[in-house]
Design an enzyme around this catalytic site. Structure first.
Site, PDB file in Angstrom:
ATOM      1  N   ARG A 101      21.382   9.250  12.985  1.00 12.76           N
ATOM      2  CA  ARG A 101      21.767  10.218  14.344  1.00 12.76           C
ATOM      3  C   ARG A 101      20.402  10.637  14.986  1.00 12.76           C
ATOM      4  O   ARG A 101      19.240  10.690  14.332  1.00 12.76           O
ATOM      5  CB  ARG A 101      22.141  11.678  13.861  1.00 12.76           C
ATOM      6  CG  ARG A 101      23.616  11.406  13.415  1.00 12.76           C
ATOM      7  CD  ARG A 101      24.069  12.943  13.090  1.00 12.76           C
ATOM      8  NE  ARG A 101      23.260  13.486  11.854  1.00 12.76           N
ATOM      9  CZ  ARG A 101      23.669  14.560  11.317  1.00 12.76           C
ATOM     10  NH1 ARG A 101      25.156  15.111  11.658  1.00 12.76           N
ATOM     11  NH2 ARG A 101      23.238  15.158  10.202  1.00 12.76           N
ATOM     12  N   TYR A 134      18.547  23.140  20.884  1.00 10.56           N
ATOM     13  CA  TYR A 134      18.731  24.331  20.037  1.00 10.56           C
ATOM     14  C   TYR A 134      17.358  24.853  19.560  1.00 10.56           C
ATOM     15  O   TYR A 134      17.243  25.860  19.459  1.00 10.56           O
ATOM     16  CB  TYR A 134      19.545  23.703  18.804  1.00 10.56           C
ATOM     17  CG  TYR A 134      19.556  24.675  17.532  1.00 10.56           C
ATOM     18  CD1 TYR A 134      20.245  26.127  17.800  1.00 10.56           C
ATOM     19  CD2 TYR A 134      19.135  24.316  16.347  1.00 10.56           C
ATOM     20  CE1 TYR A 134      19.895  26.777  16.549  1.00 10.56           C
ATOM     21  CE2 TYR A 134      18.976  25.013  15.320  1.00 10.56           C
ATOM     22  CZ  TYR A 134      19.566  26.237  15.573  1.00 10.56           C
ATOM     23  OH  TYR A 134      19.270  27.049  14.323  1.00 10.56           O
ATOM     24  N   ALA A 171      23.933  33.388  17.497  1.00  6.38           N
ATOM     25  CA  ALA A 171      23.514  32.147  18.309  1.00  6.38           C
ATOM     26  C   ALA A 171      24.745  30.954  18.299  1.00  6.38           C
ATOM     27  O   ALA A 171      25.439  31.056  17.435  1.00  6.38           O
ATOM     28  CB  ALA A 171      22.350  31.687  17.932  1.00  6.38           C
TER      29      ALA A 171
HETATM   30  N1  LIG Z   1      22.977  27.760   8.952  1.00  8.96           N
HETATM   31  C1  LIG Z   1      21.964  27.327   8.981  1.00  8.96           C
HETATM   32  O1  LIG Z   1      21.870  26.439   8.167  1.00  8.96           O
HETATM   33  C2  LIG Z   1      20.824  27.922   9.933  1.00  8.96           C
HETATM   34  C3  LIG Z   1      19.691  27.244   9.828  1.00  8.96           C
HETATM   35  C4  LIG Z   1      18.645  27.681  10.521  1.00  8.96           C
HETATM   36  C5  LIG Z   1      18.917  28.742  11.297  1.00  8.96           C
HETATM   37  N2  LIG Z   1      20.240  29.463  11.705  1.00  8.96           N
HETATM   38  C6  LIG Z   1      20.452  30.644  12.424  1.00  8.96           C
HETATM   39  O2  LIG Z   1      21.021  31.294  11.729  1.00  8.96           O
HETATM   40  C7  LIG Z   1      21.798  32.130  12.466  1.00  8.96           C
HETATM   41  C8  LIG Z   1      23.315  32.232  11.956  1.00  8.96           C
HETATM   42  O3  LIG Z   1      23.609  30.929  11.662  1.00  8.96           O
HETATM   43  P1  LIG Z   1      25.096  30.685  11.064  1.00  8.96           P
HETATM   44  O4  LIG Z   1      25.073  29.454  10.471  1.00  8.96           O
HETATM   45  O5  LIG Z   1      25.562  32.016  10.404  1.00  8.96           O
HETATM   46  O6  LIG Z   1      26.078  30.532  12.518  1.00  8.96           O
HETATM   47  P2  LIG Z   1      27.501  31.044  12.629  1.00  8.96           P
HETATM   48  O7  LIG Z   1      27.909  30.054  13.800  1.00  8.96           O
HETATM   49  O8  LIG Z   1      28.298  30.678  11.489  1.00  8.96           O
HETATM   50  O9  LIG Z   1      27.314  32.407  13.065  1.00  8.96           O
HETATM   51  C9  LIG Z   1      26.938  32.777  14.376  1.00  8.96           C
HETATM   52  C10 LIG Z   1      27.760  34.258  14.950  1.00  8.96           C
HETATM   53  O10 LIG Z   1      27.327  34.652  16.161  1.00  8.96           O
HETATM   54  C11 LIG Z   1      28.206  34.905  16.770  1.00  8.96           C
HETATM   55  N3  LIG Z   1      28.066  34.595  18.426  1.00  8.96           N
HETATM   56  C12 LIG Z   1      27.549  33.567  18.898  1.00  8.96           C
HETATM   57  N4  LIG Z   1      27.018  33.877  20.200  1.00  8.96           N
HETATM   58  C13 LIG Z   1      27.279  35.273  20.597  1.00  8.96           C
HETATM   59  C14 LIG Z   1      26.957  36.161  21.315  1.00  8.96           C
HETATM   60  N5  LIG Z   1      26.602  35.660  22.613  1.00  8.96           N
HETATM   61  N6  LIG Z   1      27.393  37.404  21.313  1.00  8.96           N
HETATM   62  C15 LIG Z   1      27.556  37.930  19.956  1.00  8.96           C
HETATM   63  N7  LIG Z   1      27.957  37.087  18.984  1.00  8.96           N
HETATM   64  C16 LIG Z   1      27.831  35.624  19.249  1.00  8.96           C
HETATM   65  C17 LIG Z   1      29.242  33.929  16.312  1.00  8.96           C
HETATM   66  O11 LIG Z   1      30.790  34.639  16.804  1.00  8.96           O
HETATM   67  C18 LIG Z   1      28.965  33.951  15.001  1.00  8.96           C
HETATM   68  O12 LIG Z   1      29.782  34.855  14.150  1.00  8.96           O
HETATM   69  C19 LIG Z   1      21.835  31.517  14.030  1.00  8.96           C
HETATM   70  O13 LIG Z   1      20.990  32.199  14.753  1.00  8.96           O
HETATM   71  C20 LIG Z   1      21.265  30.174  13.551  1.00  8.96           C
HETATM   72  O14 LIG Z   1      20.767  29.495  14.577  1.00  8.96           O
HETATM   73  C21 LIG Z   1      21.042  28.947  10.709  1.00  8.96           C
END
Ligand SMILES: NC(=O)c1ccc[n+]([C@@H]2O[C@H](COP(=O)([O-])OP(=O)(O)OC[C@H]3O[C@@H](n4cnc5c(N)ncnc54)[C@H](O)[C@@H]3O)[C@@H](O)[C@H]2O)c1
Length: 323
Positions: free
Chosen positions: A281, A141, A75
């Protein structure tokens, strides 16, 4: 277990992939590398550089093995960016996830784990936040994530694909071996930004010091990515054992203000960390903190790592990042 992981080259996904590979699972990763790092993946993982929205390609990957579960991390995940570019978020997070869910359900996948977020709660009426609080997301988001939770619910009754929607609070910390870590450009998350300021690599701004909190700065709940990774394993096991679909919070159940984070980071790094206050923000609630009772009861899970572990593992990574 045979598991298909989307977004496995990203921050949270790569820590889950590392855990599962170390336990001997057969892991296949789909990631378009738009925001991830191929170097974050262990060599024994099968990797496809494709997007989750590429329905035909995803179906052919799904046909390769009899997958026990699909774990959907992929995502875009920046609240601020989503406010300026809602089209990007609905396209990638909603349409992309919808196509993946359709491909998985039509391919007979029985268990689906979805990375949701605490931001679906918007400005919560009560903290700590439990899952029975009605979600009223306030940015694209968070809205994109709630739409997918609803799609999963509707698909289950027709296709029988059970799901777990895991509402993470703030994922933080890095691999304790220093092999993988958090590397976002630009980095939106507080703890790496505090530590980059400690290393003299970035100017640190704290947004708002007039919130209704003891020190006036926002309070958030930080959960180590390794704890998240373990919760995903338990979430799969519960579905595989025949458990019903569920939506749960994953956090530490503790809240720290921005100033408390800076103070703890100063202790861990052994120096003063310079920062400036900036205006609030838009859309930042004062306090986000999880009630993690459901996760404890359902998954028999509780976090192992504390804030010092989170900060010290992130600091080690940022001193020597591999990507
Ligand atoms: N990091 C946080 O604190 C947090 C908190 C709540 C929810 N999340 C959710 O957890 C998940 C992972 O978050 P993260 O921090 O690791 O994000 P990140 O951006 O590090 O990882 C997301 C990965 O998804 C890949 N990606 C994006 N769109 C894509 C697509 N259309 N097809 C294939 N690959 C795709 C990106 O290349 C990346 O490797 C996300 O869904 C995010 O919304 C994260």
């Amino acid at each position: 277990m045979k598991i298909l992981v989307t977004g496995g080259a990203g921050y949270v996904g790569s820590h889950f992939v590392k855990l599962m590979s170390s336990l001997g699972s057969d892991i296949t990763v789909i990631d378009n590398l738009s925001r991830g790092h191929k170097q974050a993946l262990p060599a024994n993982v099968k990797f496809f550089q494709i997007g989750v929205e590429e329905y035909d390609k995803v179906v052919s990957v799904l046909k390769e093995k009899d997958f026990d579960a699909v774990i959907h991390f992929a995502a875009y995940a920046y609240v601020g960016e989503s406010v300026g570019k809602p089209d990007l978020y609905y396209e990638n997070n909603v349409i992309g996830s919808y196509r993946l869910i359709k491909a998985a359900a039509e391919s007979g996948i029985k268990n689906f784990i979805f990375s949701s977020t605490c931001s679906v709660y918007g400005n919560p009426a009560n903290v700590p936040i439990s899952e029975d609080q009605y979600p009223i997301p306030i940015n694209p988001y968070a809205k994109s994530k709630l739409i997918i939770e609803n799609i999963l619910h509707d698909f289950e009754s027709v296709f029988g694909m059970r799901y777990a929607a895991l509402r993470y609070f703030n994922a933080a910390g890095c691999d304790l071996d220093g092999e993988i870590g958090e590397s976002h450009k630009p980095e939106p998350h507080l703890i790496p930004n505090v530590l980059l300021a400690a290393l003299g690599k970035k100017k640190l701004f704290i947004y708002g010091n007039d919130y209704q909190t003891p020190d006036g700065t926002c309070i958030r709940d930080y959960i180590h990515v390794n704890d998240l990774a373990e919760a995903h394993l338990k979430a799969i096991e519960l579905l595989k054992a025949g458990g019903k679909s569920y939506v749960i919070n994953l956090g530490s159940g503790r809240g720290y203000s921005n100033l408390e984070i800076i103070k703890t980071a100063s202790l861990v790094t052994g120096g003063q960390i310079p920062f400036e206050f900036a205006p609030r923000r838009k859309g930042d609630p004062a306090i986000l903190m999880a009630n993690i009772k459901s996760a404890g009861e359902l998954l028999n899970w509780k976090p192992k790592y504390n804030l010092e572990d989170i900060i010290s593992s992130t600091f080690s990574w940022l001193k020597n990042p591999r990507y």
